[in-house]
Design a protein around this motif. Structure first.
Motif, PDB file in Angstrom:
ATOM      1  N   GLN A  30      79.218 -13.060  38.730  1.00  0.00           N
ATOM      2  CA  GLN A  30      78.563 -14.072  39.568  1.00  0.00           C
ATOM      3  C   GLN A  30      77.639 -14.943  38.732  1.00  0.00           C
ATOM      4  N   ALA A  31      76.852 -14.247  37.868  1.00  0.00           N
ATOM      5  CA  ALA A  31      75.906 -14.987  37.049  1.00  0.00           C
ATOM      6  C   ALA A  31      76.647 -15.969  36.156  1.00  0.00           C
ATOM      7  N   ARG A  32      77.904 -15.641  35.880  1.00  0.00           N
ATOM      8  CA  ARG A  32      78.679 -16.467  34.961  1.00  0.00           C
ATOM      9  C   ARG A  32      79.391 -17.609  35.664  1.00  0.00           C
ATOM     10  N   ILE A  78      79.671 -21.660  34.830  1.00  0.00           N
ATOM     11  CA  ILE A  78      79.740 -22.079  33.428  1.00  0.00           C
ATOM     12  C   ILE A  78      80.974 -22.951  33.209  1.00  0.00           C
ATOM     13  N   PHE A  83      78.083 -16.152  27.883  1.00  0.00           N
ATOM     14  CA  PHE A  83      76.995 -17.041  28.316  1.00  0.00           C
ATOM     15  C   PHE A  83      76.538 -17.989  27.207  1.00  0.00           C
ATOM     16  N   HIS A  85      73.671 -20.492  28.676  1.00  0.00           N
ATOM     17  CA  HIS A  85      73.943 -20.364  30.109  1.00  0.00           C
ATOM     18  C   HIS A  85      73.125 -19.254  30.759  1.00  0.00           C
ATOM     19  N   LYS A 107      69.012 -15.044  35.672  1.00  0.00           N
ATOM     20  CA  LYS A 107      70.230 -14.803  34.905  1.00  0.00           C
ATOM     21  C   LYS A 107      69.934 -13.976  33.654  1.00  0.00           C
TER      22      LYS A 107
END
Ligand SMILES: Cc1cc2nc3c(=O)[nH]c(=O)nc-3n(C[C@H](O)[C@H](O)[C@H](O)COP(=O)(O)OP(=O)(O)OC[C@H]3O[C@@H](n4cnc5c(N)ncnc54)[C@H](O)[C@@H]3O)c2cc1C
Ligand code: SF4
Ligand code: SF4
Lengths: 116, 543
Positions: free
Chosen positions: A107-109, A112, B239, B276, B282
């Protein structure tokens, strides 16, 4: 690589000698672990994780020596920092497993790929 | 030199060599099937091996017909059609059942966003600390810091092993009708996380008894890490943005092209920054998913979210590859009676095929193959009337050992290891494989071979490291021999001259021999329908 065995803190339990996967330590006549084969250290941080009194320090560099002093490591709150995150020795109060955010990592990704 | 009589002696039904997850599950399973079991690890059951310091994702698919069918179809394709459907189903079921046990035993799985337990990932230190307790509770005798150096054999098959206690320097011998090799893959001391104990020892021991290797060409695996560090858990780099030497952005995050890291690192230095991870929330999530990744950064005083850091690729050999000891039976037996293999030491082609990538397959295979081999080994051993102590066993090791030295000159261990690394690590040789380059490299590797037949010092360290050097030279020669024979691109194996998959090579490539390496092809069994049931062990107590 492993850089420090604190003689001050070490209680000579022998665990680090036993758990090191690549057999980096020897035990000297006084019962203290000594870094005998630093070049064999695989920088896996496991000795630190098992030391019950936070007497060991593994530096970040895999191939080069890093000069450290015990006082500086204490000041920077680094001695025992890995063990504290895993929760070994916290009697169940902390658990890296229970705190694992892998299920929400995706989810956090998200976003992107869309360039957010 | 005649081999010395060992100073520590034990007799058991099953000897497990290796104490990573595969060895731990194997020992638990063997003991649970009634066998007196000894486990000997080079390091320590709990810290040693590729899983313990970091953690792994698992194939955890609910017993839902559609979900499992999809997972199987995906794998058959990504595995280059070298895997077997019934084995994949069986793997899925076994991993699923055993992960329930892990939960029962007290592993603290986290919750997902819907409030359900998420069981497709485990943190290594806690998983392996738990497995140590499980193995102990099952009654297994654990010998830490007891690397095995060679197997014992007679005309009936394998009968145990010998090695050295690294702490006391004493030799040991364990006699057992069944031996399970669970020594992991071979990564040539590349310092990838937890990878320096896996030097291909088990593969060499098996080959010395005449067992074949399968899939050694599927060994083209590297992992990315901070250039200074060892923590090769790639997911954090999802990320990141990446930069060249001059600071130009070469990738802004999101899905990367195939071969991204190798292509750019082959050209010059590459830097990364976790751009990211751009909110405190995050950052907290990324950190808590993979805490060890941040430990070296915190110690170096680098904030990877706001500072660029150089990256590099560390070679993982067969660890996140799929090649290894050829298995022949449903319970991970080999062609030698009593000899079994599990985990990364074994060929994982039956389930993973030609590629382990995408995670999950190897860690689940360690669980399942461990469990299966434990049952197979226990049943084989318990079928014998007398204990293995009565057998007329002889040591089977032939290379890199004190008693097999063919010249007075010592093996130049460090030089040999360096020479092998010079052939295995460079992206220009091993990643971007092409015929003339691999052939020339293999020639140079063959020249190292006579060196490992020299003398060996008497200290435990000298004995272990000489044997490791021999094992690494053999594994390297197997890998490049196989790479040259498979004239196609399939799964993780590529060859510049043959960029396409060749239908005619939809077979497994088997190698035999150590000094002279021979090969033959083996058809992938296409017997759909019958699936060997999973092993169910009734567990009552928690540990
Ligand atoms: C950084 C990293 C991340 C990974 N992530 C994933 C993932 O997300 N999903 C996945 O499926 N897989 C993953 N893998 C692969 C996974 O870790 C391995 O497949 C798994 O650890 C294999 O278990 P094993 O018990 O066969 O080998 P290992 O865990 O490597 O253990 C081998 C053991 O054998 C011992 N040993 C070696 N030689 C001898 C000897 N001569 N005598 C006695 N003992 C010996 C070693 O000390 C060690 O304890 C990852 C690997 C790495 C390195
Ligand atoms: S970091 Fe790992 S290899 Fe190095 S001394 Fe500690 S346990 Fe041993
Ligand atoms: S684990 Fe810690 S306390 Fe025990 S011997 Fe090693 S350094 Fe000393």
């Amino acid at each position: 690589m492993i850089e420090l065995v604190s003689e001050d803190r070490c209680i000579q339990c022998g665990l680090c000698v036993k758990v090191c996967p690549t057999n980096v330590f020897d035990t000297n006549e006084d019962g203290l672990p000594v870094i005998a084969r630093q070049e064999d250290c695989q920088t896996c941080y496991m000795c630190e994780a098992y030391c019950p009194v936070d007497a060991l320090f593994v530096a970040h560099h895999a191939d080069e020596k890093v000069a450290v002093t015990e006082q500086d490591l204490i000041d920077r709150d680094l001695l025992g920092s890995w063990r504290a995150i895993i929760g070994f020795g916290s009697r169940g109060k902390v658990s890296m497993a229970a705190n694992d955010t892998t299920p929400i990592l995706r989810q956090a990704r998200s976003g992107i790929a869309r360039g957010e | 030199m005649v081999s010395e009589q060992p100073e520590e002696r034990l007799v058991a039904d099953v000897l497990v060599i290796g104490g990573g997850p595969a060895g731990a599950w194997a020992a638990w399973s063997a003991a649970s099937h009634g066998a007196r079991t000894v486990l000997a690890d080079k390091g320590y059951l709990g810290t040693s091996g590729a899983t313990a310091p970091g953690g792994t994702g698992f194939l955890y698919v609910e017993p839902d017909k559609e979900k499992r069918e999809k997972a199987v179809a995906d794998r058959l394709k990504s595995g280059g059609y070298l895997s077997e459907e019934p084995w994949i189903y069986r793997l899925m079921e076994q991993a699923y059942l055993n992960i329930q046990l892990v939960e029962q035993w007290g592993y603290r799985f986290p919750l997902d966003e819907n409030g359900n337990l998420y069981k497709a990932h485990m943190q290594g230190p806690e998983y392996m600390e738990l497995m140590r307790r499980v193995v102990k509770k099952a009654g297994v005798t654990i010998l830490d810091q007891h690397p095995a150096l060679e197997l014992l054999t007679d005309e009936h098959g394998v009968g145990g092993a010998r090695g050295v206690n690294r702490l006391s320097g004493k030799s040991w011998e364990v006699r057992a009708h069944s031996v399970i090799l669970a020594t992991g893959g071979c990564a040539f001391l590349s310092k990838g996380l937890g990878c320096n104990v896996q030097t291909g020892d088990g593969q060499l021991m098996a080959a010395e008894l005449g067992v074949e290797m399968s899939g050694m060409e599927f060994s083209r695996q590297y992992a990315t890490t901070a250039a200074f560090g060892t923590v090769t858990r790639n997911r954090v780099l999802g990320f990141a943005s990446f930069y060249d030497e001059a600071g130009n952005v070469i990738h802004e995050g999101g899905p990367r092209q195939d071969h991204f890291f190798a292509v750019h690192l082959h050209k010059g230095p590459v830097y990364a920054m976790l751009t990211h991870g751009n909110t405190p929330e995050k950052q907290a999530i990324i950190r808590a998913s993979t805490p060890l990744w941040f430990v070296p950064f915190d110690r170096a005083g680098i904030d990877p979210f706001t500072q660029k850091f150089p990256i590099k690729m560390r070679y993982e050999g067969t660890i996140r590859g799929t090649g290894g000891i050829r298995l022949v039976g449903d319970y991970c037996s080999t062609t030698v009676p009593g000899l079994f293999a599990a985990g990364d030491a074994a060929s994982r082609e039956k389930t993973a095929g030609a590629r382990s990538g995408g995670g999950a397959y190897n860690a689940s295979w360690a669980i399942a193959s461990g469990t299966w081999s434990g049952k197979g080994a226990a049943e084989h051993a318990l079928a014998h009337g007398k204990s293995a102590d009565h057998r007329d066993l002889r040591p089977a090791g032939r290379y890199g050992l004190r008693h097999t030295a063919e010249s007075a000159e010592s093996i130049p261990v460090r030089e040999v290891v360096k020479a092998v690394q010079n052939e295995m690590f460079p992206l220009g040789i091993n990643y971007f494989r092409s015929e003339p380059i691999i052939a020339a490299s293999l020639e140079r590797l063959h020249k190292q071979w006579p060196l490992v037949r020299g003398g060996v010092g008497s200290s435990a360290t000298a004995r272990v490291q000489a044997r490791e050097a021999a094992a690494m030279v053999v594994n390297a020669r197997w890998m490049y021999s196989a790479a040259l024979i498979r004239k196609e691109t399939r799964g993780m194996h590529t060859m510049a001259e043959y960029p396409e998959l060749d239908e005619a090579m939809s077979s497994r490539l088997l190698l035999s021999g150590i000094g002279d390496i021979r090969h033959r092809w083996e058809d992938v069994p296409r017997s759909y329908g019958s699936i060997t049931p999973a092993v169910v062990v009734k567990e009552r107590q928690s540990v």
